[in-house]
Design a protein around this motif. Sequence first.
Motif, PDB file in Angstrom:
ATOM      1  N   THR A  37       8.168  -3.355   4.021  1.00 17.93           N
ATOM      2  CA  THR A  37       8.315  -2.449   4.437  1.00 17.93           C
ATOM      3  C   THR A  37       7.544  -1.133   2.696  1.00 17.93           C
ATOM      4  OG1 THR A  37      10.558  -1.647   2.365  1.00 17.93           O
ATOM      5  CG2 THR A  37      10.643  -2.398   4.793  1.00 17.93           C
ATOM      6  N   GLY A  38       7.460  -0.188   3.050  1.00 19.03           N
ATOM      7  CA  GLY A  38       6.952   0.812   1.865  1.00 19.03           C
ATOM      8  C   GLY A  38       6.291   2.246   2.584  1.00 19.03           C
ATOM      9  N   LYS A  68       6.626   5.976   6.485  1.00 17.86           N
ATOM     10  CA  LYS A  68       7.005   5.033   5.790  1.00 17.86           C
ATOM     11  C   LYS A  68       6.909   3.690   7.412  1.00 17.86           C
ATOM     12  CE  LYS A  68      11.438   6.712   3.726  1.00 17.86           C
ATOM     13  NZ  LYS A  68      10.802   6.221   2.176  1.00 17.86           N
ATOM     14  N   TYR A  69       6.967   2.452   6.673  1.00 19.22           N
ATOM     15  CA  TYR A  69       6.699   1.404   7.934  1.00 19.22           C
ATOM     16  C   TYR A  69       7.570   0.237   7.291  1.00 19.22           C
ATOM     17  CZ  TYR A  69       4.095  -1.138   3.935  1.00 19.22           C
ATOM     18  OH  TYR A  69       4.004  -2.007   2.818  1.00 19.22           O
ATOM     19  N   THR A  70       7.725  -0.587   8.216  1.00 22.24           N
ATOM     20  CA  THR A  70       8.084  -2.222   8.283  1.00 22.24           C
ATOM     21  C   THR A  70       7.634  -2.639   8.972  1.00 22.24           C
ATOM     22  OG1 THR A  70       9.953  -0.737   8.016  1.00 22.24           O
ATOM     23  CG2 THR A  70      10.009  -3.692   8.757  1.00 22.24           C
ATOM     24  N   ILE A  99       5.775  -2.795  -0.862  1.00 19.90           N
ATOM     25  CA  ILE A  99       3.860  -1.989  -0.772  1.00 19.90           C
ATOM     26  C   ILE A  99       4.027  -0.633  -0.633  1.00 19.90           C
ATOM     27  CG2 ILE A  99       1.842  -2.730  -0.076  1.00 19.90           C
ATOM     28  CD1 ILE A  99       3.029  -5.574  -0.072  1.00 19.90           C
ATOM     29  N   ASN A 100       3.710   0.100  -1.725  1.00 17.90           N
ATOM     30  CA  ASN A 100       3.371   1.632  -1.273  1.00 17.90           C
ATOM     31  C   ASN A 100       2.197   1.369  -1.588  1.00 17.90           C
ATOM     32  OD1 ASN A 100       6.139   1.768  -1.449  1.00 17.90           O
ATOM     33  ND2 ASN A 100       6.360   2.275  -3.197  1.00 17.90           N
ATOM     34  N   VAL A 101       1.509   2.760  -1.041  1.00 14.76           N
ATOM     35  CA  VAL A 101       0.170   2.281  -0.491  1.00 14.76           C
ATOM     36  C   VAL A 101      -0.784   3.803  -1.085  1.00 14.76           C
ATOM     37  CG1 VAL A 101      -2.172   2.282   1.029  1.00 14.76           C
ATOM     38  CG2 VAL A 101      -0.637   1.085   0.685  1.00 14.76           C
ATOM     39  N   ALA A 102      -1.111   4.550  -2.006  1.00 15.01           N
ATOM     40  CA  ALA A 102      -1.948   6.354  -1.987  1.00 15.01           C
ATOM     41  C   ALA A 102      -3.486   5.934  -0.957  1.00 15.01           C
ATOM     42  CB  ALA A 102      -1.846   6.101  -3.564  1.00 15.01           C
ATOM     43  N   PHE A 103      -3.831   6.511  -0.281  1.00 17.69           N
ATOM     44  CA  PHE A 103      -4.842   6.870  -0.016  1.00 17.69           C
ATOM     45  C   PHE A 103      -5.500   7.707  -0.483  1.00 17.69           C
ATOM     46  CE2 PHE A 103      -4.033   5.679   4.818  1.00 17.69           C
ATOM     47  CZ  PHE A 103      -4.150   4.465   4.706  1.00 17.69           C
ATOM     48  N   GLU A 104      -6.981   7.570  -0.291  1.00 20.14           N
ATOM     49  CA  GLU A 104      -7.771   9.241  -0.610  1.00 20.14           C
ATOM     50  C   GLU A 104      -8.495   9.153  -0.091  1.00 20.14           C
ATOM     51  OE1 GLU A 104     -10.159   6.418  -4.081  1.00 20.14           O
ATOM     52  OE2 GLU A 104      -8.078   5.680  -4.696  1.00 20.14           O
TER      53      GLU A 104
END
Length: 647
Positions: A37-38, A68-70, A99-104
């Motif tokens: 998840t994240g 959020k996703y799973t 797992i968290n993700v930051a987009f650019e």
Amino acid sequence: MKKLKIFSSGIAMLVLFASFTSVKAIVASVHAEKTITGTVTESGLPMPTVNVSVKGTTKATQTDLNGKYTIKARKGDILQFRFVGFKDKEVKVGNANVINVAFEADTQELSEIVVTANGIKREKKSLGYAVAKADDARKGKEYLQAAPARIYLEKDEEHVVPMYNGTFKSIDPNTEDYGSFIENPFEAPKNAPLSTFSIDVDNASYTNIRRFINNGQEVPKDAVRVEEMVNFFKYQYPQPKDAHPFSINTEYSQSPWNAKHQLLRIGLQGKNIPMDHLPASNLVFLIDVSGSMSDDNKLPLLKQSMKILVNELRPQDKVAIVVYAGAAGLVLPPTSGAEKQTIIDALENLNAGGSTAGGAGIQLAYKVAQENFIKEGNNRVILATDGDFNVGSSSNSDMEKLIEEKRKTGVFLTCLGYGMGNYKDSKMEILADKGNGNYAYIDNIQEANRFLGKEFKGSMFAIAKDVKIQIEFNPKQVAAYRLIGYENRKLRPEDFTNDKIDAGELGSGHTVTALYEIIPVGVKSEFLESTPTLKYTKTETTGSVYNDELATVKFRYKKPDGDKSVEMVNVIANRTESLPNASADFKFSAAVAWFGLKLRDSKLIGNKSSSDIKKLAQSGLANDTDGYKAEFIRLIDGEAKKIIGMN
């Protein structure tokens, strides 16, 4: 001595076996699937509808409105995160389950594909267009966000867009079909004293527009139906307190796009009926399995959507499944809602291929629904398709005649639209409008969850049908008026009392909103035309009476199984509030309508500033637990027309 050696050997073998077993267990645990998840963000803000997939597999999902996703994955797998206009991200799965993700933003120099309603053009420029972010707007700043098209192409006639499973596909946007219409003009009460129309609870236009903007495409003008944009959102109208199935609510304030004009909002709130009080359902899923449905955002997404609906069913409900391609067939006879796995298994076995005999499918689906008709129950065909009928009865006029005939059976219709490129919105709208139905465009699994899950009762259970509205404006107060949207729902004045004329249905808990732009008497406006002087007909106002009334609005509706309509009357006082003092819902619904008029390039609005639209929407940002209103503000930011003309 020999016995001791044998005993020692046995011990050694046991130790070796135990070691081997533990190694196998360790290996198995390493390769075991686990739930990851994240949250995906950009500059601290959640990003909805980001494609998340396991590299090298078909496993994929999307982030929800909260980012959020799973997803299921194994240690060592690579998770891919994709969203048009941003740099792709890849993360290797390790021991962590979050797992968290930051987009650019992707601002690199590429050969840009600029998408318009009529095709594409290719230019060498920086892939950026100016949009104001929600948090930066308060500081008066802007930033460059990458244009959504960032795929290298070999052929200029190709157009690449992201698909449901995170992959990309070339489509031709010119094969989509939308019905054309002319925007409602201003009318003088002296010439046209009555405005009559059917309600419209559909919101397919909004989700389709969202798809265009998220894919970086210019929105086709005829894809914009302003009333469907406004009615996508829910407003805080009170529940009805009498025997009628809906409450009537009005609010009168300033028009945000024409400063000298006023805006009247009329809102209906359907009675919210508890699930255990709703009648039993007789549902027929009519599913298009033709070759055109093979794309990931068509049949695969359709299956997942229908599973959401199946999970809402009760034991007293029943479902049959009819499919059609070159011909139509029954793949699941009527089955109790208690047998959910049986229904889901039937859905999973569907595959796409062949031509599209839509007319034959409709005939069979209604036949099955009629054979299993539940008196005083919820009898409904749920059509899921891209609308690309090409065998048998397939023209718009053929579809209209067919569905008008089937409407007489007492079976309601829900149309679910899927896909892009060859999408036939015009057919879907005709079917829903003429078939006692409603219509939604499912652009992602979150929309399926909203329409078929969260709003299941409103989408599937009608509490009133053939709901019509007729308003008479007071010429002493109103110089001219115009209905915002509802162009294809307008009725003749005499249709209001004619019970043979079809109109829209209202579902349990549904809200319906209509907006009128008004030019008050005494106001000078560039949109106000002079009233012709008549020789033989004289129109006179009613002296000093009704000075405090703006208008009288009437409503007619039938019970879901009724044939005779009931009338309600409401008088609207001539009292106006300044826009800053208007309710949050008034401001937000006006902002949505304003954005729709801008997308249609309306000639009847004076101000088309996106920043002003966004500012009004933000001032009405209340009661947004699901984040749909915040998402709308992101759409204003990402409006695709800002791509055109950048240097």
